[in-house]
Design a protein around this motif. Structure first.
Motif, PDB file in Angstrom:
ATOM      1  N   GLY A   1       0.050  -7.581  -5.180  1.00 66.28           N
ATOM      2  CA  GLY A   1      -0.796  -6.482  -4.741  1.00 66.28           C
ATOM      3  C   GLY A   1      -0.948  -6.352  -3.248  1.00 66.28           C
ATOM      4  O   GLY A   1      -1.834  -5.629  -2.779  1.00 66.28           O
ATOM      5  N   LEU A   2      -0.114  -7.043  -2.475  1.00 65.08           N
ATOM      6  CA  LEU A   2      -0.181  -6.919  -1.019  1.00 65.08           C
ATOM      7  C   LEU A   2       0.298  -5.534  -0.596  1.00 65.08           C
ATOM      8  O   LEU A   2       1.174  -4.939  -1.231  1.00 65.08           O
ATOM      9  N   ALA A   3      -0.259  -5.030   0.471  1.00 66.20           N
ATOM     10  CA  ALA A   3       0.178  -3.739   1.001  1.00 66.20           C
ATOM     11  C   ALA A   3       1.632  -3.854   1.469  1.00 66.20           C
ATOM     12  O   ALA A   3       2.044  -4.904   1.979  1.00 66.20           O
ATOM     13  N   PRO A   4       2.419  -2.792   1.295  1.00 60.66           N
ATOM     14  CA  PRO A   4       3.817  -2.831   1.737  1.00 60.66           C
ATOM     15  C   PRO A   4       3.982  -3.230   3.203  1.00 60.66           C
ATOM     16  O   PRO A   4       4.971  -3.880   3.556  1.00 60.66           O
ATOM     17  N   LEU A   5       3.017  -2.863   4.045  1.00 59.83           N
ATOM     18  CA  LEU A   5       3.105  -3.242   5.463  1.00 59.83           C
ATOM     19  C   LEU A   5       3.023  -4.754   5.618  1.00 59.83           C
ATOM     20  O   LEU A   5       3.771  -5.358   6.411  1.00 59.83           O
ATOM     21  N   VAL A   6       2.131  -5.393   4.865  1.00 58.84           N
ATOM     22  CA  VAL A   6       2.017  -6.857   4.907  1.00 58.84           C
ATOM     23  C   VAL A   6       3.288  -7.494   4.370  1.00 58.84           C
ATOM     24  O   VAL A   6       3.806  -8.474   4.933  1.00 58.84           O
ATOM     25  N   VAL A   7       3.819  -6.931   3.303  1.00 54.54           N
ATOM     26  CA  VAL A   7       5.074  -7.442   2.726  1.00 54.54           C
ATOM     27  C   VAL A   7       6.203  -7.328   3.745  1.00 54.54           C
ATOM     28  O   VAL A   7       7.027  -8.240   3.887  1.00 54.54           O
ATOM     29  N   ALA A   8       6.238  -6.228   4.473  1.00 54.35           N
ATOM     30  CA  ALA A   8       7.277  -6.031   5.484  1.00 54.35           C
ATOM     31  C   ALA A   8       7.199  -7.105   6.567  1.00 54.35           C
ATOM     32  O   ALA A   8       8.225  -7.631   7.015  1.00 54.35           O
ATOM     33  N   VAL A   9       5.982  -7.442   6.988  1.00 54.13           N
ATOM     34  CA  VAL A   9       5.818  -8.507   7.988  1.00 54.13           C
ATOM     35  C   VAL A   9       6.346  -9.829   7.452  1.00 54.13           C
ATOM     36  O   VAL A   9       7.051 -10.571   8.160  1.00 54.13           O
TER      37      VAL A   9
END
Length: 266
Positions: free
Chosen positions: A57-65
Motif C-alpha cells: 500500500g505504499l504510494a507509487p512515489l515512495v516505491v519509485a524512491v
C-alpha cells in the motif's frame, strides 16, 4: 562467452560472480554487448521491491524512491559516481588534461552533486508516473501489481543499452589506461546490432506486460540511444574519447531518458 558473462555481471553489478579467466579480446566487447542482459539483475531486484511496495500500500512515489535506491545498491552506486565525475570533468576546464585529472579524483564538485540530484529527481518522479499509469491498466490485485512492476525491468534493461553504444567501434578511449581503454571501440557492429535487438525485444515484451503502450518500449530504446549518442559526442569533443566514468554516466542518463520516453508514450 562464459568469460564475457562473468565480466559483464562482475563489472556492472554488485553481485559476486567468479572472475573471468581472461579479459583479452574479444571478451571485453562481448561483455559490454551483454550489458542489457546484466541489467536484468538490478531490474529484477527493483521489480520485486516495486511489487512488494505496491502490495503493502505504499504510494507509487515512495516505491519509485525505493526502486532507484535498489538500482544504486545493485551497482555499488558505480554509475552515479561516474555521472558525478563526468559532470565535474565537463565543467572543470576546457583543457582536456585538466578535465581528465578532475574526473580521476575521488571527490565530487558542485557540478557533479547538482547533476546527480537532478538526474535522481528525474528518475524518481518519472518512475512514479510510469507506475501509476501501469497500475491503471490492470484490474488490481497481486497479479496486477506484479505485472505493473515489470516496467522497472523495461527501464533497467533499456538504460544499459547505453553501454554498448558508448563502447562501439570508432569511439576512442580518453586515456591509455583504465576501464575505458579496455572497452572503448570493443563492440563491433554485429554485436551492437544484436544488443539493440535483444534490448528492443525485452523492452517491448516487459513494457506491454506492464500495461504500457506497445510502442512505449521501442520509443524508450530509441530515446536512450539518442541521449547516449549526445553524451558520446560530447565526451569525444571534450575529452578525446570515453572513460569508465562516461560509461557510468551513460547508464544513469539512460535510466532518466527511458523513463521520460515511457511517460510520454503511455
Amino acid at each position: 562467452m562464459i568469460d564475457a558473462l562473468r565480466l559483464a555481471f562482475g563489472t556492472l553489478t554488485a553481485y559476486p560472480v567468479p572472475a573471468p579467466t581472461t579479459v583479452a579480446a574479444p571478451v571485453p566487447g562481448r561483455a559490454m554487448a551483454l550489458a542489457p542482459l546484466a541489467g536484468v539483475v538490478p531490474g529484477g531486484a527493483g521489480w520485486l521491491v516495486a511489487f512488494a511496495g505496491l502490495r503493502l500500500g505504499l504510494a507509487p512515489l515512495v516505491v519509485a524512491v525505493l526502486v532507484v535506491a535498489v538500482f544504486a545498491l545493485s551497482t555499488r552506486a558505480l554509475h552515479l559516481d561516474g555521472l558525478a565525475d563526468t559532470a565535474d570533468g565537463f565543467t572543470a576546464s576546457y583543457n582536456r588534461d585538466r578535465a581528465l585529472d578532475v574526473m580521476r579524483r575521488g571527490d565530487s564538485g558542485p557540478a557533479g552533486v547538482v547533476m546527480v540530484v537532478i538526474v535522481l529527481m528525474l528518475q524518481v518522479t518519472t518512475l512514479d508516473q510510469v507506475l501509476v499509469t501501469a497500475r491503471a491498466h490492470h484490474a488490481g490485485g497481486w497479479s496486477g501489481d506484479l505485472l505493473a512492476a515489470l516496467a522497472v525491468v523495461t527501464v533497467a534493461v533499456t538504460a544499459r543499452l547505453a553501454i554498448p553504444v558508448i563502447c562501439r567501434t570508432g569511439v576512442p578511449p580518453a586515456r591509455p589506461e583504465g576501464l575505458g581503454a579496455m572497452v572503448a571501440g570493443a563492440v563491433g557492429n554485429p554485436l551492437l546490432t544484436s544488443s539493440m535487438i535483444g534490448s528492443l525485444v525485452i523492452a517491448t515484451l516487459t513494457g506491454r506486460a506492464a500495461g504500457l503502450a506497445w510502442w512505449a518500449g521501442p520509443v524508450a530504446v530509441l530515446v536512450t540511444v539518442v541521449a547516449t549518442e549526445v553524451l558520446v559526442r560530447r565526451a569525444v569533443r571534450r575529452l578525446g574519447g570515453i572513460t569508465g566514468d562516461v560509461i557510468g554516466a551513460g547508464v544513469e542518463i539512460g535510466v532518466a531518458a527511458a523513463l521520460l520516453a515511457l511517460v510520454v508514450t503511455s
